[in-house]
Motif scaffolding. Structure first.
Motif, short mmCIF file in Angstrom:
data_model
loop_
_atom_site.label_atom_id
_atom_site.label_comp_id
_atom_site.label_asym_id
_atom_site.label_seq_id
_atom_site.Cartn_x
_atom_site.Cartn_y
_atom_site.Cartn_z
N ILE A 4 0.84 -1.20 0.00
CA ILE A 4 0.00 0.00 0.00
C ILE A 4 0.87 1.25 0.00
CG2 ILE A 4 -1.68 1.33 1.33
CD1 ILE A 4 -2.80 -1.34 2.34
N ILE A 5 1.89 1.27 0.88
CA ILE A 5 2.79 2.42 0.97
C ILE A 5 3.51 2.64 -0.35
CG2 ILE A 5 4.89 3.31 2.05
CD1 ILE A 5 3.98 1.96 4.63
N VAL A 11 2.21 6.71 -6.94
CA VAL A 11 1.25 7.71 -7.44
C VAL A 11 1.80 9.12 -7.24
CG1 VAL A 11 -1.02 8.72 -7.08
CG2 VAL A 11 -0.76 6.23 -7.12
N MET A 12 2.37 9.38 -6.07
CA MET A 12 2.94 10.70 -5.78
C MET A 12 4.05 11.04 -6.76
SD MET A 12 3.11 10.41 -1.61
CE MET A 12 4.13 11.87 -1.45
N CYS A 13 4.92 10.08 -7.02
CA CYS A 13 6.05 10.33 -7.90
C CYS A 13 5.62 10.46 -9.36
CB CYS A 13 7.11 9.24 -7.74
SG CYS A 13 8.06 9.42 -6.21
N THR A 86 15.00 7.82 -5.13
CA THR A 86 14.70 7.40 -3.77
C THR A 86 13.49 6.47 -3.73
OG1 THR A 86 15.63 9.45 -2.88
CG2 THR A 86 14.19 8.19 -1.43
N LEU A 87 12.52 6.69 -4.63
CA LEU A 87 11.38 5.77 -4.72
C LEU A 87 11.87 4.38 -5.13
CD1 LEU A 87 8.38 5.02 -4.84
CD2 LEU A 87 8.36 5.82 -7.22
N VAL A 88 12.79 4.32 -6.09
CA VAL A 88 13.34 3.03 -6.50
C VAL A 88 14.07 2.36 -5.33
CG1 VAL A 88 14.91 1.87 -8.10
CG2 VAL A 88 13.55 3.82 -8.89
N PRO A 221 9.07 14.28 -3.51
CA PRO A 221 8.18 14.77 -4.57
C PRO A 221 7.16 15.78 -4.07
CG PRO A 221 7.60 12.53 -3.95
CD PRO A 221 8.90 12.83 -3.28
N THR A 222 6.74 15.65 -2.81
CA THR A 222 5.73 16.56 -2.26
C THR A 222 6.28 17.97 -2.10
OG1 THR A 222 4.79 14.69 -1.03
CG2 THR A 222 4.11 16.89 -0.36
#
Length: 288
Positions: A4-5, A11-13, A86-88, A221-222
């Motif tokens: 979920i996280i 989605v954010m990225c 960082t997402l990766v 990203p935020t």
């Protein structure tokens, strides 16, 4: 929970990528410029995946190569170029260690809220204040890296076994990660101070990794959106830095199985101290 996280972060990225592309499109600045940007991104996020950190490596690289044209753009550029890599990273590490859901979610949300506030404050700073903050960030990170290599930080968490925070300790953790989120928006890396915080609050040293990774993957990203709207980032070579960073993460996570980091880490500590001094001199020379 990890799935979920990771889905929310993705989605954010994706939204961040669309906004960034609409802002700058794709502009080829020449092979030498794009290759240098790719190399800086690769080196920084390669080191980040190995636990050394990306902000100090990037700042030192910018200073050495003069790749960053305006140091007022440093905080926004750091956040934006490392958001997708960082997402990766988080995708590789988020499922390895299981931290209690309440602890992970509340600390991450606190960091994101802090970074949103920090980004709104940072865009109002002038060049000299950015340089002084960057110099402090380099000095603090260098000292924390040295302390970790000497084993002093690890001693703090040597006997810790908890994988979650409760009561007062949880409130302290939320407040601390909020402050770290504010500071990260100004260009001060979150990894090392977050690790110290986690150890002092009694969490297992392994718990630091998902907390650090997810906090950064969510807040980058935020908080970057504020800098995108204001245009306070390095547009030239941005996509090359991002792509280089993603490749650096993949190479470090997939192909690097064993690597002695002692010499590399100490080299980065020395470079970080030198860069901190040059940034400090740049920030104060007009005041003398």
């Amino acid at each position: 929970m990890a799935t979920i996280i990771l889905g929310i972060l993705t989605v954010m990225c994706c939204y961040f990528t669309v906004v960034l592309f609409r802002k700058i499109g794709w502009h080829f600045a020449g092979w030498s410029t794009e290759l240098l940007g790719f190399s800086i991104g690769f080196l920084a996020d390669f080191c980040d995946t190995l636990g050394i950190g990306s902000f100090m490596v990037t700042t030192a690289s910018f200073k050495a190569t003069k790749y960053l044209k305006d140091e007022r753009h440093l905080p926004g550029t750091l956040l934006m170029m490392h958001a997708l890599p960082t997402l990766v990273e988080a995708a590789f590490f988020i499922t390895v260690v299981q931290v209690e859901s309440l602890t992970l979610i509340t600390l991450v949300v606190a960091a994101v809220i802090g970074s949103l506030l920090g980004s709104r404050l940072t865009v109002k700073l002038d060049k000299q204040k950015i340089q002084r903050i960057a110099a402090f960030a380099m000095l603090l990170t260098s000292l924390l890296m040295a302390a970790k290599k000497l084993g002093w930080i690890d001693l703090l968490g040597a006997s810790n076994t908890a994988m979650g925070l409760h009561g007062g300790a949880l409130l302290i953790g939320i407040t601390s990660n909020f402050i770290l989120g504010v500071l990260m928006a100004a260009g001060i890396g979150l990894y090392a101070p977050c690790m110290v915080m986690v150890y002092l609050l009694g969490l297992n040293p392994l718990a630091a990794f998902p907390i650090m990774m997810v906090s950064c993957a969510a807040l980058m990203p935020t908080s970057s959106l504020t800098f995108i709207r204001k245009g306070l980032f390095q547009k030239t070579g941005m996509w090359s830095m991002i792509i280089g960073g993603i490749v650096g993460v993949l190479v470090a996570a997939i192909f690097v199985r064993s690597l002695s980091l002692d010499a590399l880490t100490w080299l980065i500590v020395v470079i970080g101290l030198g860069t901190a001094w040059t940034l400090y001199k740049s920030a104060t020379k007009k005041l003398i």
